[in-house]
Design a protein around this motif. Structure first.
Motif, PDB file in Angstrom:
ATOM      1  N   ASP A   1      41.219  16.919  42.838  1.00  0.00           N
ATOM      2  CA  ASP A   1      41.840  15.610  42.751  1.00  0.00           C
ATOM      3  C   ASP A   1      40.635  14.577  42.596  1.00  0.00           C
ATOM      4  O   ASP A   1      41.161  13.387  42.497  1.00  0.00           O
ATOM      5  CB  ASP A   1      42.870  15.387  43.842  1.00  0.00           C
ATOM      6  CG  ASP A   1      42.551  15.420  45.037  1.00  0.00           C
ATOM      7  OD1 ASP A   1      41.125  15.900  45.415  1.00  0.00           O
ATOM      8  OD2 ASP A   1      43.218  15.424  46.127  1.00  0.00           O
ATOM      9  N   ALA A   2      39.481  14.721  42.790  1.00  0.00           N
ATOM     10  CA  ALA A   2      38.869  13.673  42.986  1.00  0.00           C
ATOM     11  C   ALA A   2      37.118  14.364  42.886  1.00  0.00           C
ATOM     12  O   ALA A   2      37.123  15.535  42.997  1.00  0.00           O
ATOM     13  CB  ALA A   2      38.477  12.958  44.292  1.00  0.00           C
ATOM     14  N   TYR A   3      36.383  13.525  42.528  1.00  0.00           N
ATOM     15  CA  TYR A   3      34.888  14.169  42.539  1.00  0.00           C
ATOM     16  C   TYR A   3      34.412  13.929  44.155  1.00  0.00           C
ATOM     17  O   TYR A   3      34.704  13.490  45.026  1.00  0.00           O
ATOM     18  CB  TYR A   3      33.903  12.733  42.249  1.00  0.00           C
ATOM     19  CG  TYR A   3      33.545  13.364  40.541  1.00  0.00           C
ATOM     20  CD1 TYR A   3      32.785  14.103  40.232  1.00  0.00           C
ATOM     21  CD2 TYR A   3      34.509  12.468  39.559  1.00  0.00           C
ATOM     22  CE1 TYR A   3      32.459  14.424  38.807  1.00  0.00           C
ATOM     23  CE2 TYR A   3      34.139  12.976  38.464  1.00  0.00           C
ATOM     24  CZ  TYR A   3      33.203  13.707  37.899  1.00  0.00           C
ATOM     25  OH  TYR A   3      33.044  14.144  36.600  1.00  0.00           O
ATOM     26  N   LEU A   4      33.385  15.126  44.318  1.00  0.00           N
ATOM     27  CA  LEU A   4      33.090  15.272  45.689  1.00  0.00           C
ATOM     28  C   LEU A   4      32.282  14.246  46.177  1.00  0.00           C
ATOM     29  O   LEU A   4      31.657  13.556  45.216  1.00  0.00           O
ATOM     30  CB  LEU A   4      32.083  16.624  45.691  1.00  0.00           C
ATOM     31  CG  LEU A   4      32.941  17.926  45.287  1.00  0.00           C
ATOM     32  CD1 LEU A   4      31.718  19.071  45.132  1.00  0.00           C
ATOM     33  CD2 LEU A   4      33.608  18.308  46.370  1.00  0.00           C
ATOM     34  N   PRO A   5      32.127  13.774  47.306  1.00  0.00           N
ATOM     35  CA  PRO A   5      31.389  12.578  47.694  1.00  0.00           C
ATOM     36  C   PRO A   5      29.968  12.805  48.056  1.00  0.00           C
ATOM     37  O   PRO A   5      29.604  12.738  49.322  1.00  0.00           O
ATOM     38  CB  PRO A   5      32.348  12.261  49.241  1.00  0.00           C
ATOM     39  CG  PRO A   5      32.824  13.717  49.699  1.00  0.00           C
ATOM     40  CD  PRO A   5      33.009  14.470  48.450  1.00  0.00           C
ATOM     41  N   TYR A   6      29.255  12.992  47.380  1.00  0.00           N
ATOM     42  CA  TYR A   6      27.940  13.102  47.203  1.00  0.00           C
ATOM     43  C   TYR A   6      27.216  12.552  45.993  1.00  0.00           C
ATOM     44  O   TYR A   6      27.796  12.290  45.056  1.00  0.00           O
ATOM     45  CB  TYR A   6      27.323  14.555  47.455  1.00  0.00           C
ATOM     46  CG  TYR A   6      27.259  15.352  46.414  1.00  0.00           C
ATOM     47  CD1 TYR A   6      26.055  15.616  45.788  1.00  0.00           C
ATOM     48  CD2 TYR A   6      28.456  16.048  46.052  1.00  0.00           C
ATOM     49  CE1 TYR A   6      26.192  16.340  44.268  1.00  0.00           C
ATOM     50  CE2 TYR A   6      28.502  16.978  44.979  1.00  0.00           C
ATOM     51  CZ  TYR A   6      27.293  17.150  44.060  1.00  0.00           C
ATOM     52  OH  TYR A   6      27.253  17.747  42.954  1.00  0.00           O
TER      53      TYR A   6
END
Length: 188
Positions: free
Chosen positions: A60-65
């Motif tokens: 559901d989203a891009y990884l937070p890096y």
């Protein structure tokens, strides 16, 4: 599309831009507001982000890096970072099963991430070559593969010209220049 296609795109980028490594990469990349250097770093960023998506499989989203290329890196070093990130995405795509899905504005398969990586590499190489005033067109075969996977509604014609037109970078006879666009990477 596969990891081999990603590596071919990265090799082509290196082939055309490495001879320009001593030039001033602070100039705008074609019609972009980014510099040529920033545009090359952006390619690396996207390739690494796509590799993370394929291997992490978020739904559901891009990884937070994020990737940070050292601001002191030379153009040659940035090209090496791009090639390294292309290798990581190629490995991720080639080792993922065809049923793997990860988020990119919808769920996308590994071949879709490969296609987006090739597209980012080719299109931004075009932008950089325009900024450096180096004549270059995306390769025919890779352009055709990107159009087939990401732009199913593309008109017929010479694949590099159509790809550049589809992304607002070129003209096609009888058609208005595009000012907005998007690709379809998600699968249903």
């Amino acid at each position: 599309m596969s990891g081999a296609d990603l590596l071919r795109a990265a090799d082509e980028m290196t082939r055309v831009l490495h001879p320009q490594r001593e030039r001033d990469w602070s100039v705008p990349a074609g019609t972009l507001t980014w510099s040529c250097w920033t545009t090359a770093a952006h390619i690396a960023h996207d390739l690494l982000a796509y590799a993370g998506q394929v291997t992490g499989r978020p739904q559901d989203a891009y990884l937070p890096y994020d990737l940070r290329v050292s601001p002191t890196a030379s153009p040659a070093q940035v090209l090496t970072v791009v090639r390294a990130c292309a290798g990581l995405l190629a490995a991720a795509v080639d080792t993922a099963g065809p049923d793997v899905r990860a988020w990119h504005f919808g769920l996308c398969d590994p071949a879709g991430f490969a296609a987006m990586g090739v597209a980012e590499t080719l299109l931004h190489t075009y932008d950089i070559t325009a900024g450096l005033d180096v004549p270059w067109r995306p390769p025919q075969e890779l352009s055709a593969l990107v159009l087939q996977r990401l732009f199913p509604d593309a008109p017929g014609g010479d694949a590099p010209d159509v790809l550049l037109w589809m992304t607002g970078r070129g003209e096609l006879p009888g058609r208005e220049r595009r000012t907005s666009w998007g690709w379809r990477a998600a699968v249903h």
